[in-house]
Each structure stands twice: as structure tokens, then as C-alpha cells.
Design a protein around this motif. Sequence first.
Motif, PDB file in Angstrom:
ATOM      1  N   GLU A   1       0.977  -1.139  -0.153  1.00  5.27           N
ATOM      2  CA  GLU A   1       0.023   0.037  -0.084  1.00  5.27           C
ATOM      3  C   GLU A   1       1.132   1.381   0.094  1.00  5.27           C
ATOM      4  O   GLU A   1       0.790   2.329  -0.337  1.00  5.27           O
ATOM      5  N   ALA A   2       2.445   1.332   0.701  1.00 12.61           N
ATOM      6  CA  ALA A   2       2.808   2.423   0.518  1.00 12.61           C
ATOM      7  C   ALA A   2       3.433   2.753  -0.504  1.00 12.61           C
ATOM      8  O   ALA A   2       3.058   3.587  -1.452  1.00 12.61           O
ATOM      9  N   LEU A   3       3.912   1.402  -1.480  1.00 17.48           N
ATOM     10  CA  LEU A   3       4.356   1.693  -2.920  1.00 17.48           C
ATOM     11  C   LEU A   3       3.364   2.635  -3.639  1.00 17.48           C
ATOM     12  O   LEU A   3       3.876   3.016  -4.346  1.00 17.48           O
ATOM     13  N   ALA A   4       2.162   1.879  -3.514  1.00 14.91           N
ATOM     14  CA  ALA A   4       1.286   2.475  -4.731  1.00 14.91           C
ATOM     15  C   ALA A   4       0.911   3.311  -4.572  1.00 14.91           C
ATOM     16  O   ALA A   4       1.058   4.412  -5.357  1.00 14.91           O
ATOM     17  N   ALA A   5       1.000   4.345  -2.789  1.00 11.14           N
ATOM     18  CA  ALA A   5       1.670   5.666  -3.443  1.00 11.14           C
ATOM     19  C   ALA A   5       2.286   6.628  -4.744  1.00 11.14           C
ATOM     20  O   ALA A   5       2.286   7.956  -4.916  1.00 11.14           O
TER      21      ALA A   5
ATOM     22  N   PRO B   1      -1.078  -1.862  -5.240  1.00 14.72           N
ATOM     23  CA  PRO B   1      -2.643  -2.540  -4.887  1.00 14.72           C
ATOM     24  C   PRO B   1      -3.640  -4.339  -5.082  1.00 14.72           C
ATOM     25  O   PRO B   1      -3.873  -4.284  -3.511  1.00 14.72           O
ATOM     26  N   GLU B   2      -3.619  -4.673  -5.944  1.00 10.32           N
ATOM     27  CA  GLU B   2      -3.735  -5.654  -6.102  1.00 10.32           C
ATOM     28  C   GLU B   2      -2.975  -6.585  -5.232  1.00 10.32           C
ATOM     29  O   GLU B   2      -3.812  -7.719  -4.310  1.00 10.32           O
ATOM     30  N   LEU B   3      -1.562  -6.724  -4.971  1.00  9.63           N
ATOM     31  CA  LEU B   3      -0.374  -7.050  -4.258  1.00  9.63           C
ATOM     32  C   LEU B   3      -0.856  -7.335  -2.666  1.00  9.63           C
ATOM     33  O   LEU B   3      -1.182  -8.254  -2.141  1.00  9.63           O
TER      34      LEU B   3
ATOM     35  N   THR C   1       8.445  -3.469 -11.333  1.00 10.48           N
ATOM     36  CA  THR C   1      10.061  -3.569 -10.400  1.00 10.48           C
ATOM     37  C   THR C   1       9.321  -4.084  -8.988  1.00 10.48           C
ATOM     38  O   THR C   1      10.194  -4.572  -8.798  1.00 10.48           O
ATOM     39  N   ASP C   2       8.785  -2.929  -8.753  1.00  2.38           N
ATOM     40  CA  ASP C   2       8.730  -3.029  -7.157  1.00  2.38           C
ATOM     41  C   ASP C   2       7.820  -4.416  -6.656  1.00  2.38           C
ATOM     42  O   ASP C   2       8.160  -4.539  -5.197  1.00  2.38           O
ATOM     43  N   VAL C   3       6.706  -4.433  -7.885  1.00  2.00           N
ATOM     44  CA  VAL C   3       6.283  -5.411  -7.531  1.00  2.00           C
ATOM     45  C   VAL C   3       6.574  -6.981  -6.894  1.00  2.00           C
ATOM     46  O   VAL C   3       6.781  -7.870  -6.567  1.00  2.00           O
ATOM     47  N   TYR C   4       7.461  -7.064  -7.626  1.00  3.69           N
ATOM     48  CA  TYR C   4       8.408  -8.518  -8.438  1.00  3.69           C
ATOM     49  C   TYR C   4       9.128  -8.588  -7.025  1.00  3.69           C
ATOM     50  O   TYR C   4       9.895  -9.248  -6.379  1.00  3.69           O
TER      51      TYR C   4
END
Length: 562
Positions: A394-398, A518-520, A462-465
Motif C-alpha cells: 500500500e505504501a508503494l502504491a502511493a 494495490p492488487e498485491l 519492478t517494485d511488485v517483483y
Amino acid sequence: MRDTREKENGGPTVVVLTASDIEFDAVERLLAGDRESAARDDIGTVYRLGWIDGTPWRVALAEIGTGNGGAAVVATHAVRRFAPRLVMFVGTARGLMDSVAPGDVVVATKVYGVHGGKATDSGFHARPETWQLSHEVRQTAAAAHRRWRREPGAPAVHFKPVAAGEVVHEGENTAYLRQLRRHYEDAVAVEMESAGLSQAAHMHHGWPAVTVRGIADRTREATESGSRSAAAFAMAVIRELECDEEEVCVPEVVSRPMEVPRGWQAGSSVRFGKVEYLLEGEQLGEQDGEFWGRALRLGPKSRYVWLRRVDGPGEGREALRSEHEFLARRPGEALPEPGVYEVQGISALLALPWPRTGPWTERPLPTVAKAFGTEPQLGVARHRILRGCARLAEALAALHEEGLAHRGLAPEAVILRSVERPSLRDLGSAFRLPRPGEGHAGYRAPEQEFAAFHSFRIGPPTDVYQLASLTYRLLTGTPPARPFVLPVCAYLPTTSPFLDELLRAALAPDPAARPTAPELAVHLRRAASEDVENPFARPAGMPPGGRLRHRTTPTTENPTPC
């Protein structure tokens, strides 16, 4: 045996010429080694010298402007200076056919010098000079293409003729374009340098030369995209070149030595402005002119901070300022607390508060790397880990909402307030341009590796990975090992199949196949709920209080292959 000058000049070399700063920058970002390393030829052309990481190949890169005449002269002197195995012109070109789209790559199999002709009362009759791509170079490029097209999302590559003239043209249907399409109907692109390069190669003992072009229209965005595509494929071609001298070794990639800021070592105090900081030994480091580490800010209101300092103007200093402004206007629970940004002369410093164990103590909280060992997490710990990783997503989504990506996630970069409340230490490389090999080993995404670096594919996926890699590490005790990542159930037999499928999707080699942040986050929370339906149940094969025994058959609760 090659010319002995090759060894004197630093090993097997490829000369890459570009026409503009955008094209130059696109190639330079893919080179390893000292960014200040340079050489000149006898007419004063300045070359940036760099390495193709993991290979013996050195690249001499130059920006020479537009025009066939200049390309011919510079290429001739470059051959004298470096005795290269290959000379390449890498850049952008205007498409002539609908079959090539902006961002596609064209390898010139034939170059037309389009200004040869005869003008009569009946009209213009083309008499072009033509040069064919050598069989050996074409085979090398074709081998690179076979690897290239296996990469999901890689731009299309066309092996087709190009036209090279001396006319800068604007518009969609000019007389010049109509003439090209009429007389050179198999040419798919037009540019202004390849005829000079090809003529020079033909007249000087036929040294190998090739043109690699990214298709672009008149917009800067398309030019940047085309330049990146051409540069990436050019590097792929160089990797396919054979080195026929056994004594040539792969060079060690080194960074340019920098003067360490005075006192920047463990146990030393650093004064910046009116504030003094006492540096710890933990996590002190330096890269690309930026120095970092945890420090205790001295004074009446002492507390621990995460300190980052850049000496000199440039991208690093601007990145610190941008990160400070982002955190000041966009606070978040799992984001770093807003800190202090200061400038003193040519130096800039960003001090972000390091969370502490309690309101009445100054002990700093640990990072994930310090708090977690190498053992798989059993029982309710998995539930907490998954919720904590969902919080990070959620923080990365921002960041992703503003087109930014952290790109530096790892256990050392996450502070543990509690297992369910981790927070980012800083914003990583969000405000820096992507570089080959960035990120932490074991957690970087495939598109960040030197061997497969494609800057245009680096972003939020890339962040998701990286977050999926971190989640995998926290659950199993070890980072995922590519290319065949074991399912989590190989370490934790009672893991739900849903979690294994989720991490497999997030660790997909193709960035486009990964879920969004957000999906993750949503799916990690769902996995946490499923994973603790019976959180205290012992895995199959584990006696009370004992270690996990080898399982020979999967259980019915876990149909995922393990």
C-alpha cells in the motif's frame, strides 16, 4: 591475431557513434565502469569508455552530430585509434512505412545513399550508392535477435534497408518523402549518417560496420523511446560477438574513486550546518557519489536518523530534494517520516527520522534483515508477515500513483516497528534514473539485471517483483532463486495454494504479467486470512516440538507441486 594496438587500447573494443545527446545518453546508461573514463582520437573526438558488464567488450561511445560527412570522417579516425571489432551507428530514424512503428528497431541490411541521381527534363532519375551489411555481422545480429524476441514486451526488430540523405524534413507527406518512397520502395526508414559510415567502411579495408535505429517521430518522447530501443538491441548485438583471443579476460567493473566526505566513517562525527551527527557502523555505504548510514543526531533533542549526503551538483542532489518534498506533502503510515533537507555549498544532506522502540527511549528499531533469520516462519507468524507485506504494498502504491518506483527493496531497506507494521527506510531510487544492476542482489527484478537491462520496462512492476521477493524471503528464510523458484510450500507444507499462485504471478519474468501494488496488497491480506484458519496446526511430517521431516508425498491440503 588482432592488431597489438587492441591490447594497448584496453582490450576488444566496439565503437558506437550517436548523433544527439538523447541517443548518447540511452547508450551510456547501459554501460558499466567509470563514467569519467574518456579518450580522444587524433582529430579531437571525445569518447566515453565503458564496459558491457560480464563480457570482455569495451565500448568507445561518442556523440558526433548529424550528417554523412561527419560520420565518415569520425568513423575513419575511430578505427585508427581503437582498432575496433565493430563500428556501430546507434540512434533514431524516421519511419517510411506503416510496417515499422515508433519504438521498433531497424537493423540496416542495405544502406541507400539517396542523393545520387540524374535530373533531366523528364524528371529525376535515381542513381543511388548502396552498401550491403556483411554476412558475419548480420548473423551476429540475428543471433542476438533470437534471444531478444524471447523477452516479453521487447520491441520488434526489423532487418530492412534504410535510406540516408542530407535533408532534415518536417511533415507527413513532403516531396522528399514521396521521392524516397518512389525510388527506394524497400527502405523502411530515413536518416542522415549511415551512408557516410558505410562509405568509410567500404573504402578502408572493409572493416565491419552496422546501423541500428529506433523508429521515432518528431516528438521528444518518441525520440527517447526509439533511442532506448536501439541502444538496448545494440548492446544485445555486442554480447553476441565472439572474442577469439583466449588471453582476454572479463574486466572487473570499478567505480570512479571519490573523495570520501571528511569524517564519514563509523564512530566519527559529521557536522552539517549547525547540527552534528555521530555515525554508526551499521549500513554505512557509498555509490554514485551518494553516502549513507544511520547516525545519532547530537544535541538537546538527540535521536537516530537515516542520513544521506551528496557532494556536488547533479542527479543525486536533485533526488534528495525531490524525496524530501514528496514526503513532506505525501505522508503515509508505512512511508518514512518527513525529515530535514539542507544544502551547504555544493553538498546536500537528507536526514530522515529513524523510528525508535518507544517514546522514552532512543534505541532504534531493527531492520527486517536484523529481525529475521534464515528459518521458515511457522504458525501465526506467517499471518503477521503477510499483513505487514500488504502494508508495504500500500505504501508503494502511493509512489506508483505519481509514476515513481522505489526499485531498492530489500530486508535492509525495511524498518520493523512490528511484524505487522513495517515501514520503508527511504524511497530508494525513486527519483534517480534506472541503471543496469541497480537494486539489491537477490531481490532485484530481471529487468534490472545487467544482462537483460531494459530501462523502459522498469517501473511499478519492478517494485511488485521486489516486494514478492521480500515476502518470499520472510516466509521461507531465503530469497527466491531464479530461474526456477521453488514454491513456498516446499518450505512450509501447510501454505495455501492461493499464496503460492500469488507469489508466482508477482515473480513473473514479464513485468506486464505481474499484479499491481494495490492488487498485491488485497491478495496478501486474503492469503493471510486463508493461511490462519488453523494457525497452530503442525505441518504434516512434523512431530510435536520437532523439526520438519522430509515429505515424500503432498498432502490433500496442498495440491501445489512441491
